[in-house]
Design an enzyme around this catalytic site. Sequence first.
Site, mmCIF file in Angstrom:
data_model
loop_
_atom_site.group_PDB
_atom_site.id
_atom_site.type_symbol
_atom_site.label_atom_id
_atom_site.label_comp_id
_atom_site.label_asym_id
_atom_site.label_seq_id
_atom_site.Cartn_x
_atom_site.Cartn_y
_atom_site.Cartn_z
ATOM 1 N N LYS A 24 0.733 -1.330 -0.046
ATOM 2 C CA LYS A 24 0.115 -0.080 -0.011
ATOM 3 C C LYS A 24 1.183 1.253 -0.084
ATOM 4 C CE LYS A 24 -3.831 -2.580 0.712
ATOM 5 N NZ LYS A 24 -3.205 -3.748 0.959
ATOM 6 N N LYS B 58 -8.696 1.701 3.898
ATOM 7 C CA LYS B 58 -8.160 0.535 3.850
ATOM 8 C C LYS B 58 -6.928 0.236 4.885
ATOM 9 C CE LYS B 58 -6.827 0.763 -0.627
ATOM 10 N NZ LYS B 58 -6.280 0.557 -1.765
ATOM 11 N N ARG C 161 -5.285 -5.264 -12.912
ATOM 12 C CA ARG C 161 -4.052 -5.810 -12.395
ATOM 13 C C ARG C 161 -3.088 -5.834 -13.623
ATOM 14 N NH1 ARG C 161 -1.801 -9.224 -8.582
ATOM 15 N NH2 ARG C 161 -2.729 -7.634 -7.070
ATOM 16 N N ARG D 78 -10.516 -6.448 -12.690
ATOM 17 C CA ARG D 78 -11.108 -7.081 -11.845
ATOM 18 C C ARG D 78 -12.542 -6.443 -11.566
ATOM 19 N NH1 ARG D 78 -6.125 -7.765 -8.002
ATOM 20 N NH2 ARG D 78 -6.038 -5.551 -8.805
ATOM 21 N N ARG E 23 -15.366 -3.592 -3.960
ATOM 22 C CA ARG E 23 -14.083 -4.221 -4.159
ATOM 23 C C ARG E 23 -14.313 -5.182 -5.440
ATOM 24 N NH1 ARG E 23 -14.018 -7.402 1.433
ATOM 25 N NH2 ARG E 23 -16.037 -8.083 0.365
ATOM 26 N N ASP F 36 -1.716 -2.185 -9.235
ATOM 27 C CA ASP F 36 -3.197 -2.209 -9.578
ATOM 28 C C ASP F 36 -3.374 -0.698 -10.044
ATOM 29 O OD1 ASP F 36 -3.217 -4.615 -8.610
ATOM 30 O OD2 ASP F 36 -3.904 -4.312 -6.614
ATOM 31 N N GLU G 167 -2.009 0.310 -5.871
ATOM 32 C CA GLU G 167 -0.975 -0.502 -5.034
ATOM 33 C C GLU G 167 0.096 -0.914 -5.947
ATOM 34 O OE1 GLU G 167 -2.839 -3.861 -2.973
ATOM 35 O OE2 GLU G 167 -4.636 -2.611 -2.249
ATOM 36 N N ASN H 121 1.958 -4.554 -5.923
ATOM 37 C CA ASN H 121 1.774 -5.830 -5.437
ATOM 38 C C ASN H 121 3.438 -6.500 -5.404
ATOM 39 O OD1 ASN H 121 -0.919 -6.410 -4.082
ATOM 40 N ND2 ASN H 121 -1.068 -5.147 -6.026
#
Length: 318
Positions: free
Chosen positions: A124, A159, A209, A224, A232, A272, A280, A282
């Site tokens: 994050k 979050k 993603r 997504r 979400r 993301d 984000e 990842n």
Amino acid sequence: MKIAFLADPLANFKIYKDSTFAMMREAARRGHEVYAFEQRDMALEGGVVSAEVARIHLTGEQDPWYRADDAVDTRLSAFDAIIERKDPPFDMEYVYGTYLLELAEKQGARVFNKPSAIRDHNEKLAIGQFSQFTSPTLVTSSEKRLRAFHASHGDVIFKPLDGMGGTGIFRVKADAMNLGAIIETLSDNGKRTIMVQKYIPEIVKGDKRILVIGGKPVPFALARIPQGSEVRGNLAAGGIGVAQPITERDREIAEALGPLLAERGLLLVGLDVIGDFLTEVNVTSPTCFQEITDQTGFDVAAMFIDAIELATKSATGK
């Protein structure tokens, strides 16, 4: 090559969608020896980092999908590559694992992603290094600051900093319904640092993603898409994954971050992106390999193993 995967229990893999399985399958297809172990199998004794590691043979069947030889205590430096694929939570046990892997590196092991780089890039908080690509964001434990951010932006997403799969994410609209309870719960009454971001309406088109391998973006992203009233898009939260070509903005972000992150030791990164904004970075165990490959025909696992072979060759000079 001998490639060892530090992963969660193999028996729990859903091989129709598991990215680690896709990596193993491609490595085995090329004739590499595939091994697996869990974090609990590692040990430091006499200054040497080793693990109880089992060689894995893929059966080509759904169940059982693998056959494992007896595990043997092996120095991690004996492998040509170690792929870190343990899922979060990124708790102290995870951190201890990165310390052991870092010690193994000093003994000659080659670990992807680099353990210190994983520690240095909270998934994050890492976006704070690239604020030119992010929506308005605040990271704090201060209730006063969190309330002021909501008052300024009206529609926001709260979050935790250590969640995965969409856990602990809350949207608070202009009516501020449950604002106090959400702040108190996520921040543990001001004891825990959390993140709040301005809501990005383009989430209805998907939380994309974007995979970056060896500093280069995969040409397709997996959007997504949230279902029903859900905010979400995470697949674990019921989102539907739709592969699509990356946009010019996606490519701009990926090409700006990719080489820099690769230089830091992050061979595989999952960016993301919602709309035009990075949300984000990842670095622990990015997924979506199989969904992208199944829908587009682009072999993500092949691109990844190409990168592992190149990185290993560069390190050994062979």
